[in-house]
Design a protein around this motif. Sequence first.
Motif, mmCIF file in Angstrom:
data_model
loop_
_atom_site.group_PDB
_atom_site.id
_atom_site.type_symbol
_atom_site.label_atom_id
_atom_site.label_comp_id
_atom_site.label_asym_id
_atom_site.label_seq_id
_atom_site.Cartn_x
_atom_site.Cartn_y
_atom_site.Cartn_z
ATOM 1 N N ASN A 1 41.197 50.153 60.534
ATOM 2 C CA ASN A 1 41.153 50.521 59.119
ATOM 3 C C ASN A 1 41.075 49.324 58.190
ATOM 4 O O ASN A 1 41.233 49.466 56.972
ATOM 5 N N TYR A 2 40.822 48.133 58.736
ATOM 6 C CA TYR A 2 40.830 46.925 57.899
ATOM 7 C C TYR A 2 39.778 46.985 56.791
ATOM 8 O O TYR A 2 40.094 46.887 55.599
ATOM 9 N N LEU A 3 38.511 47.139 57.148
ATOM 10 C CA LEU A 3 37.463 47.147 56.132
ATOM 11 C C LEU A 3 37.612 48.328 55.170
ATOM 12 O O LEU A 3 37.348 48.194 53.963
ATOM 13 N N GLY A 4 38.027 49.461 55.677
ATOM 14 C CA GLY A 4 38.240 50.613 54.803
ATOM 15 C C GLY A 4 39.321 50.349 53.778
ATOM 16 O O GLY A 4 39.205 50.744 52.605
ATOM 17 N N THR A 5 40.370 49.660 54.202
ATOM 18 C CA THR A 5 41.452 49.327 53.272
ATOM 19 C C THR A 5 40.980 48.303 52.243
ATOM 20 O O THR A 5 41.305 48.408 51.054
ATOM 21 N N ILE B 1 38.895 47.022 46.551
ATOM 22 C CA ILE B 1 37.783 46.722 45.648
ATOM 23 C C ILE B 1 37.583 47.853 44.648
ATOM 24 O O ILE B 1 37.329 47.623 43.455
ATOM 25 N N ALA B 2 37.700 49.098 45.121
ATOM 26 C CA ALA B 2 37.542 50.249 44.226
ATOM 27 C C ALA B 2 38.656 50.277 43.178
ATOM 28 O O ALA B 2 38.428 50.641 42.021
ATOM 29 N N GLN B 3 39.860 49.886 43.578
ATOM 30 C CA GLN B 3 40.996 49.908 42.656
ATOM 31 C C GLN B 3 40.930 48.772 41.649
ATOM 32 O O GLN B 3 41.342 48.922 40.493
ATOM 33 N N PHE B 4 40.398 47.613 42.075
ATOM 34 C CA PHE B 4 40.285 46.436 41.201
ATOM 35 C C PHE B 4 38.851 45.908 41.248
ATOM 36 O O PHE B 4 38.578 44.864 41.852
ATOM 37 N N PHE C 1 38.138 30.322 40.126
ATOM 38 C CA PHE C 1 36.830 30.784 39.671
ATOM 39 C C PHE C 1 36.878 32.221 39.155
ATOM 40 O O PHE C 1 36.361 32.531 38.077
ATOM 41 N N PHE C 2 37.494 33.109 39.931
ATOM 42 C CA PHE C 2 37.510 34.522 39.574
ATOM 43 C C PHE C 2 38.729 34.924 38.728
ATOM 44 O O PHE C 2 38.651 35.833 37.917
ATOM 45 N N GLY C 3 39.858 34.256 38.960
ATOM 46 C CA GLY C 3 41.097 34.672 38.319
ATOM 47 C C GLY C 3 41.687 35.909 39.005
ATOM 48 O O GLY C 3 40.981 36.696 39.635
ATOM 49 N N LYS C 4 42.989 36.077 38.918
ATOM 50 C CA LYS C 4 43.712 37.281 39.317
ATOM 51 C C LYS C 4 43.283 37.866 40.669
ATOM 52 O O LYS C 4 42.618 38.897 40.734
ATOM 53 N N PRO C 5 43.668 37.226 41.753
ATOM 54 C CA PRO C 5 43.346 37.765 43.083
ATOM 55 C C PRO C 5 44.133 39.036 43.365
ATOM 56 O O PRO C 5 45.118 39.350 42.690
ATOM 57 N N VAL C 6 43.677 39.762 44.369
ATOM 58 C CA VAL C 6 44.280 41.050 44.732
ATOM 59 C C VAL C 6 44.774 40.962 46.173
ATOM 60 O O VAL C 6 44.115 40.364 47.028
ATOM 61 N N TYR C 7 45.935 41.576 46.433
ATOM 62 C CA TYR C 7 46.552 41.424 47.752
ATOM 63 C C TYR C 7 47.246 42.708 48.182
ATOM 64 O O TYR C 7 47.653 43.536 47.364
ATOM 65 N N ASN C 8 47.378 42.848 49.509
ATOM 66 C CA ASN C 8 48.067 43.976 50.112
ATOM 67 C C ASN C 8 48.890 43.446 51.289
ATOM 68 O O ASN C 8 48.344 42.763 52.158
ATOM 69 N N PHE C 9 50.178 43.740 51.323
ATOM 70 C CA PHE C 9 51.045 43.210 52.378
ATOM 71 C C PHE C 9 50.991 44.014 53.681
ATOM 72 O O PHE C 9 51.741 43.723 54.613
#
Length: 311
Positions: free
Chosen positions: A92-96, A101-104, A182-190
């Motif tokens: 489920n890695y790529l799906g997650t 990406i859809a959320q942010f 470059f992009f600012g504000k990275p997104v992460y999931n633990f």
Amino acid sequence: MFSIIIPLYNKAQFVQRAIDSVMGQSFREFELIVVNDGSTDGGEQRVLAYGDQVKLITQPNQGVSEARNRGIKEAKYPWIAFLDADDFWLPNYLGTIRQGIAQFPQTGILGCSYSQSIEDLGKVDSQGWFQMDDYFKRAIVNTLFFTSATVIRKSFFLENPGFDKDLSRGEDLDVWFRAVLFFGKPVYNFSKLVYYSQEDAGKATNRAFPIVRSLSYKILRHDYYLPARGIDWGDFEIFRKRYVYFNLFPYLKDAQNDAVAKILLEALKDSNLLLRLVYLPPFGLLRRLMKYPRGRKLLRNYMKFCLRYIY
């Protein structure tokens, strides 16, 4: 959607596992590019067994950075996902990642957690995806992003240098830091969706390198990276000084690094005085202390304490 880059150099015993983990993804819009960087153990033959499911590129040995850069140049999708040949993903890695990406949708860099224990894989964090406005305040305690669990927009590599072939230590962190700037504000999931292998005793992290080939040397350059978007440049200024303090002392095990270490410490003069205390004794004394695991652990734990509870 995703172009997946696997650099391959003498990982024949692991690469099939990595490829199988890609082929087993529940999300299927991807291409897989394996860059054979002059392997001598026949690993490319195992890749060829997958036929046209995998794009295999072979080049003379140039190092992992050039292998990744070559894969990026060949990539056709807007998102670049990295996977080392001895690591693997849960199905489920790529799906997650796609959900993140859809959320942010404005983000340019995403990552998730990983595990060095197969038994610990698959743990889903209830927090889910979150955006970091203060990445460089967090990063001195935990840089979070890890090569096999990081995805970046290809547009970054179209406008910025890719992986630095002159770095033998920290070439991946160099890209993550510059991508955040470059992009600012990275997104992460633990959530732990990636296995980080420690099975290969030949990993670069187990070898010694001169400071000048490390990120600890490069990151202090005045032109390291100037145009930051949505990130407090002052936070990065503080971060990079503390990063060098925290990562410099292992290089002092080699007396040939003393001269460059003194130059770096001079550039850091009068900042983070509690961290600077580590480097006040003569380097020869520090070298004797670092011969012993307990000595190295003492120095590292002292700096960790300062960074987590004082600074």
